[in-house]
Scaffold this motif. Structure first.
Motif, PDB file in Angstrom:
ATOM      1  N   VAL D  43       0.819  -1.205   0.000  1.00  0.00           N
ATOM      2  CA  VAL D  43       0.000   0.000   0.000  1.00  0.00           C
ATOM      3  C   VAL D  43       0.858   1.262   0.000  1.00  0.00           C
ATOM      4  CG1 VAL D  43      -2.029  -0.991   1.073  1.00  0.00           C
ATOM      5  CG2 VAL D  43      -0.191  -0.145   2.499  1.00  0.00           C
ATOM      6  N   THR D  44       2.170   1.065  -0.033  1.00  0.00           N
ATOM      7  CA  THR D  44       3.058   2.226  -0.017  1.00  0.00           C
ATOM      8  C   THR D  44       2.829   3.080  -1.257  1.00  0.00           C
ATOM      9  OG1 THR D  44       4.656   0.749   0.971  1.00  0.00           O
ATOM     10  CG2 THR D  44       5.450   2.901   0.300  1.00  0.00           C
ATOM     11  N   GLU D  46       4.708   5.642  -3.499  1.00  0.00           N
ATOM     12  CA  GLU D  46       6.064   6.160  -3.697  1.00  0.00           C
ATOM     13  C   GLU D  46       5.946   7.601  -4.135  1.00  0.00           C
ATOM     14  OE1 GLU D  46       9.091   3.171  -5.034  1.00  0.00           O
ATOM     15  OE2 GLU D  46       7.277   2.233  -5.755  1.00  0.00           O
ATOM     16  N   TYR D  47       5.926   8.489  -3.139  1.00  0.00           N
ATOM     17  CA  TYR D  47       5.385   9.811  -3.342  1.00  0.00           C
ATOM     18  C   TYR D  47       6.002  10.666  -4.454  1.00  0.00           C
ATOM     19  CZ  TYR D  47       5.164  14.764  -2.648  1.00  0.00           C
ATOM     20  OH  TYR D  47       5.116  16.086  -2.862  1.00  0.00           O
ATOM     21  N   PRO D  48       7.263  10.957  -4.429  1.00  0.00           N
ATOM     22  CA  PRO D  48       7.640  11.945  -5.465  1.00  0.00           C
ATOM     23  C   PRO D  48       7.379  11.443  -6.881  1.00  0.00           C
ATOM     24  CG  PRO D  48       9.424  11.572  -3.903  1.00  0.00           C
ATOM     25  CD  PRO D  48       8.416  10.530  -3.659  1.00  0.00           C
ATOM     26  N   GLU D  49       7.451  10.117  -7.071  1.00  0.00           N
ATOM     27  CA  GLU D  49       7.180   9.589  -8.411  1.00  0.00           C
ATOM     28  C   GLU D  49       5.681   9.474  -8.663  1.00  0.00           C
ATOM     29  OE1 GLU D  49       9.494   7.433  -6.549  1.00  0.00           O
ATOM     30  OE2 GLU D  49      11.115   8.718  -7.248  1.00  0.00           O
TER      31      GLU D  49
END
Lengths: 450, 174, 454, 173
Positions: D43-44, D46-49
């Protein structure tokens, strides 16, 4: 933490009845020394900035004094300088884990003062939000409680489910934790189209997740050993310290404002109040786990009986009504100024038409009486409204002097009272029991310090 | 919200045709008055909780009678500042009848109100908070000291005439 | 005793270089040189193992919580631990004036040194080990209990109350759990007839394959007691009381930072590795392959490894794969090399299985309380291991009265009385014990329930 | 309202069965449950991407919508500044031109102190001040967080797009 231990003023064996501690026997022949440990203000398991000045002898807690106020943000003083609407966003921060409840007491106090009628649809949306918020709050409690006991995975599982519910909140209020959604006499905006289905999808999934949690934790021998028989309180203790909420229900008393003083539309839904009789940490754990399931049950009933149904249908209905209203207006206009070569409609027919014109039922609206938020002034008076928040009875005492600013707002935080019982529960227990007991009380420091 | 009686009749608030009648005791006030206790009827608040005005001298007696009547849960003690005088407002809840009652006690000239700790130990922290923020002294409180503000704070911040005049306070004023 | 092993090879090498290895003076020098060499080797091996274990721990904990784990530094986050190590290396070494500087600095060294020494005792193969002493099993546990002095020192020298509590807890815990640990191994020694770890590994080759490893063959109880105690010994959840982060912030290493903290960190993981290696050595057949000792249909038994077992029909007789490869490819010593490689692989595979188990436990279980921890050891594990020791003694006496180890795996008929004793003692004795224990636990629970309630 | 005894669902205390064996079984059950999560999708985020999927109503950076032709929609009524719970967060400088029409000289919002409550958007009589689903506001100085009229304004087509996605009449003249 770097100061040396103070000399013992009172030896262990001088304290009467100390050897009668639960499950712990103290060897009286040992020449032991007390040690004062400052637990907090920054500590992994104080859940905020709380300082517990604890005197321990070995691992046994002899004395404890909570020191609070590190998070005091003068929420009550802030109310004096702000208008009612201006103050409202700041009360999200009183209890940020279940701030719908804060808003609800504030809003209902004002509605009672100003005698505003609230449509049923609004109450239903509010109840859905509040019950989902109870689930998120209990989920966070579940995760951090087991984290305090040492289990890491349940924390992530609980946050995963919490995230799904936060997405629902974001859809309806625009924010994940600081909602600012309820308004005097209504809500900020209607639920977006399809939101009810999203809620149903999420809460259909939850019971399976709860089963998983319980498989991990419920009968785990370590959890049971650390929780059963620890921090036992009697009902009278709870009354003496003003402790409410799940802690009280874990003592076998079904004291739940939703049942005893049904506010909102809680008398229209069917639910049970989970209770347990042991009054220990494990009983509180079981009560909270059962409450989450009850909340799901409530939300299901609310979704099924939502007045006006999904907002997409409601918008369609509104459009039809608007069309009819337009036709009537046009017909009325033609009665007075009939065009050339056109037969003027009969005035009586138009009147009958206007009479029969469908009107959106009051229950279907999302705001009751229109309130001008800029200049809103409830009449002078006072109101003390209460709600059953996930932590107990949350109250708001609101005094108005008829000006746009509140004369006094006083918060009755459940955590504030719940914290007072901690020292008496801790004395004589082991130091690691602190984490289990403190965790089981589910205290949130912003609500204590306000 | 939380009363056996119907919500407050708003007639009490809006002035009637003639001069406002003296407010009558509600069922609870009547029961207490019948016991020979001195009370002032203040009507219901907007939510419908009965409000009773009690003088300092009578507070402990009324409190005892209320506790024996089943008002076993002290919800909160709020300090009020009405500029001329201070008032201590106590909210009580009955876990038997599920009623809430409000007791209002005007503090005397020296801002002193009898403490309710002997009757409801739960009042301890609430009265400390009220003392801390409003400066009401609770006579008979076992441990009356500041709770939310630092122990060396000057003044009582929730008073209407409070000014931030502590010279030690240095904060970033824009 | 296999003469072809690393220490002997070291001596042989020096003899080839022209040293007079028979001279006592040279022997002393050789021992010292071997010590330095060994420590260097171990430092490299241990660090490599720890670097991998830290990443593995983070990945495993991420997988069981539906996360991705470190994936920023290097492919799949492989370099994450290195980056962390470099970070720790450059961090400020904070020390407050109130701390006892000498002990504060000494503590990590005392903590890490015995763990590294323990690596020397682990027989990765019958060639690759540092030392093989006749009292190996005894010395291993004597050494492993030194580490705890480092923890107590760290707790004391930090002048921090959390650290002090952590240090005291670790002392109590180490004392409590050494006893069942050693009692469980005593059963192994009783069966193997030797305290030499190599002999113990060799003795576990039997006709039942994995079942003739000591985890099953002696009694599973010894194995369970050893497993639980070893997890407690290396302070892993659910026994990580000395550093319980929700109670003691970080326990005995709260005040440590930079390289000193890194040493504690390194030593903890290295200790886990060694403990898992010892579990494998004592109970899981060491470097033996899964089928070692099983009878072959064409006569004979499986060797320790698959590659050196005669399995390829060649000129009317069976030939091991390794030998065949060596003959075909004309590479000297290839058979031996492959045999060693397979042994290392088996060993590492088994070790990491147990390491994974420890990480899996960490993801699942909460932490015990100190009194429960002590109670579990003194009231449960020690009686259980004593029962087990008694059972093993009777087994040993009845099944092999002539005290000959050779008859141990002779034929299946010798197993029948053995298995009967095994079943009666284990299930009967332990069943009664469990019943008594639960009655006692429940009585306590009932008493607690009698506390006031509404 | 009701004084009837409340209905309660009583939870029984755990049974006193064999704690040792059942304890082992329960630990096994826990281990199984934890391990069963391994195969599931992470459920992570991968924020900046990968940017989060934000709701339409997301309380993010404030913006000023314009009319469809790009001229100011704001009428300078200062309602937003009055309901803002943070003191002096919104500052408006304006004057009236010859036709008594309001001209906004400057409109600054200190995003460093904004609590994203949405009060201003609710009271705006012309639907001018609104919120964007944009939370990436980090900057190197506090001064850079004070957005002026140029930073805040969402020009013609963008404003129309905003109105379209939020169910308002797209073109405002």
């Amino acid at each position: 933490m770097t100061t040396a231990s103070p000399a013992p003023e009172l030896s262990l064996r001088d304290k009467p009845g100390f050897s009668d501690l639960q499950g712990v026997t103290v060897e009286h022949g040992l020449n032991t020394q007390d040690m004062v440990v400052n637990i907090g203000p920054q500590h992994p398991s104080t859940h905020g900035v709380l300082r517990l000045v604890t005197t321990i002898n070995g691992e046994i807690v002899k004395d404890m004094e909570p020191v609070i106020g590190y998070l005091h943000r003068s929420k009550e003083k802030m109310a004096e300088g702000r208008s009612y609407f201006q103050y409202q966003p700041t009360i999200d921060r009183v209890e940020y884990l279940s701030s719908f409840y804060d808003h609800y007491v504030y809003v209902t106090a004002i509605e009672a003062l100003a005698d505003l009628k609230v449509p049923k649809r609004v109450e239903y949306i509010r109840m859905i939000c509040m019950e989902l918020n109870r689930i998120t709050s209990h989920l966070l409690w579940f995760g951090t409680f087991l984290l305090d006991l040492g289990a890491t995975s349940p924390f992530f599982y609980a946050f995963r489910e919490r995230e799904a519910i936060f997405k629902l909140f974001e859809d309806i209020t625009g924010a994940r934790m600081m909602y600012n959604y309820f308004r005097f006499g209504g809500v900020n905006a209607d639920a977006p189209p399809g939101w009810l289905d999203d809620v149903r999808k999420v809460i259909n999934e939850l019971p399976f997740r709860f089963d998983e949690y319980e498989a991990i934790a419920n009968k785990n021998p370590i959890v049971m050993d650390r929780c059963i028989g620890v921090g036992v309180t009697s009902y009278q203790d709870l009354l003496d310290y003003g402790v409410t909420g799940p802690s009280m229900r874990a003592c076998g008393v079904a004291q739940d404002m939703r049942k005893t003083n049904p506010y909102s539309c809680y008398n229209e839904v069917e639910f049970d109040v989970p209770t347990a009789t042991e009054g220990d940490v494990y009983a509180r754990y079981k009560v909270r786990m059962a409450e989450m399931r009850e909340s799901i049950r409530i939300v299901h009933q609310l979704l099924d009986n939502m007045p006006g149904g999904d907002s997409a249908e409601l918008r369609k209905l509104e459009k039809e009504h608007a069309k009819v209203a337009e036709e009537i207006a046009a017909a009325k206009k033609r009665v007075t100024v009939a065009k050339k070569n056109e037969e003027a409609p009969n005035a009586a027919d138009v009147a009958k038409m206007a009479e029969k014109a469908p009107e959106l039922p009051f229950d279907y609206r999302t705001t009751g009486q229109k309130v001008n938020l800029m200049v809103f002034k409830p009449p002078a008076g006072e109101a003390f409204s209460m709600v059953e928040s996930p932590r107990g009875m949350l109250g708001c005492y609101l005094v108005s002097d008829g000006t746009p600013k509140a004369y006094r707002v006083k918060w009755r935080g459940a955590s504030f009272s719940n914290l007072t019982i901690l020292p008496s529960m801790m004395i004589g227990n082991l130091y690691p029991d602190l984490m289990a007991i403190f965790g089981s009380l589910d205290i949130i420091l912003p609500e204590v310090d306000r | 919200m939380s009363d056996a009686s119907p919500p407050a009749n708003k007639a009490d608030k809006t002035p009637a045709d003639d001069a406002p009648e003296p407010i009558q005791h509600g069922p609870l006030g009547k029961a207490l008055a019948d016991k020979g206790l001195t009370l002032e009827a203040l009507g219901d608040d907007a939510v419908g909780n009965e409000t009773l005005g009690v003088a300092c001298a009578d507070l402990l007696g009324v409190a005892k009678a209320l506790r024996d009547d089943g008002f076993d849960l002290l919800l909160s003690v709020s300090g009020m500042d009405y500029k001329e005088y201070r008032q201590s407002v106590t909210h009580l809840y009955s876990t038997k009848t599920y009623q809430t009652v409000t007791l209002k006690t005007d503090a005397g000239g020296d801002d002193t109100v009898p403490s309710l700790v002997p009757i409801w130990p739960a009042a301890d922290w609430h009265e400390r908070e009220s003392y801390d923020l409003m400066g009401i002294h609770y006579e008979g409180h076992p441990d009356l000291r500041r709770i939310l503000m630092p122990i060396d704070w000057i003044g009582h911040p929730l008073r209407k005439d409070y000014k931030e005049e502590d010279p030690r306070l240095v904060w970033n004023r824009r | 005793m296999n003469p072809y092993n690393l220490p002997n090879w070291f001596v042989w090498l020096h003899a080839q270089l022209g040293f007079n290895v028979a001279d006592p003076g040279v022997q002393v020098l050789l021992v010292l040189a071997w010590g330095v060499t060994l420590f260097t080797l171990i430092a490299v091996v241990a660090k490599a193992a720890v670097v991998f274990m830290v990443l593995m721990e983070r990945k495993v904990l991420a997988w069981v919580t539906q996360r991705k784990g470190p994936n920023r530094v290097g492919p799949f986050g492989l370099l994450q631990t290195l980056a962390d190590g470099v970070k720790l290396l450059f961090k400020e070494d904070v020390m407050t004036p109130q701390q006892d500087k000498f002990l504060f600095t000494l503590a990590p060294a005392i903590f890490i040194f015995p763990v590294f020494v323990l690596f020397a005792f682990v027989p990765f193969t019958d060639f690759l080990f540092g030392v093989a002493l006749p009292v190996g099993a005894l010395l291993v546990f004597a050494l492993s209990s030194i580490s705890v002095i480092g923890m107590v020192l760290a707790g004391w020298a930090s002048n921090n109350k959390y650290s002090l509590l952590g240090g005291m807890r670790s002392a109590a815990q180490a004392i409590s759990y050494e006893i069942p640990l050693v009692l469980a191994v005593l059963a192994v020694v009783l069966f193997a007839g030797s305290m030499n770890l190599l002999d113990i590994v060799e003795a576990q080759r039997g006709p039942l394959g994995p079942l003739s490893w000591y985890w099953f063959y002696i009694t599973p109880l010894a194995f369970i007691v050893f497993l639980i105690s070893s997890i407690a010994e290396v302070n892993r959840i659910p026994f990580d009381l000395p550093e319980a982060e929700s109670e003691l912030v970080s326990g005995y290493n709260t005040e440590y930072s930079g390289m000193k903290f890194a040493m504690f960190f390194l030593a903890e993981y290295a200790a886990l590795f060694v403990m898992c290696a010892l579990t494998v050595v004592f109970f899981f057949g060491g470097y033996n392959s899964l089928l070692a000792g099983v009878a072959l249909p064409w006569g004979g038994t499986m060797e320790a490894t698959l590659i050196s077992t005669p399995m390829i029909p060649m000129d009317g007789e069976m030939m091991p794969l390794g030998v065949w490869l060596q003959q075909t490819l004309h590479v000297p010593n290839l058979s031996w090399l492959l045999d060693q490689l397979e042994k290392i692989s088996w060993m590492v595979l088994k070790i990491y299985t147990f390491i994974f188990f420890a990480m899996w436990l960490r993801g699942t279980l909460p932490r015990l309380k100190p009194d429960q921890l002590m109670g579990f050891s003194w009231k449960f594990l020690i009686p259980l291991s004593l029962i087990n020791l008694f059972a093993v003694g009777v087994q040993r006496f009845w099944a092999y009265p002539n005290n000959s180890l050779d008859t141990l795996f002779n034929s299946i008929t010798t197993h029948i009385p053995f298995l009967i004793v095994w079943a009666v003692i284990v299930f009967g004795g332990v069943g009664v014990f469990c019943m008594l224990m639960s009655r006692q636990l429940n009585a306590k629970t009932r008493k607690r329930f009698a506390a006031p309630s509404a | 309202m009701t004084n009837e005894p409340s209905k309660s669902q009583h939870i029984e205390a755990p049974a006193d069965d064999n704690r040792v064996l059942s304890g082992l079984l329960e630990i096994g059950r826990g281990l199984k449950t934890v391990l069963s999560h391994v195969g599931r999708e992470a459920v992570t985020l991968e924020y900046p991407e990968v940017l989060p999927d934000l709701s339409v109503r997301f309380h993010g950076r404030l913006c000023l919508l314009t009319k469809s032709d790009g001229t100011d929609l704001c009428i300078g009524c200062k309602a937003c500044a009055r309901v803002c719970p943070c003191d002096d967060l919104i500052q408006i400088e304006m004057h009236r031109d010859g036709d008594k029409k309001p001209v906004i000289d400057q409109f600054t919002i200190d995003m460093g102190r904004c609590i994203f409550c949405g009060n201003c958007t609710e009271v705006c009589p012309v639907d001018c001040i609104k919120m964007l689903p944009d939370f990436e506001l980090a900057d190197y100085s506090r001064e850079a967080l004070v957005l002026d009229k140029y930073d805040l304004t969402l020009k013609g087509e963008d404003a129309d797009e905003w109105r379209r996605t939020h169910g308002l009449a797209p073109s405002v003249t």
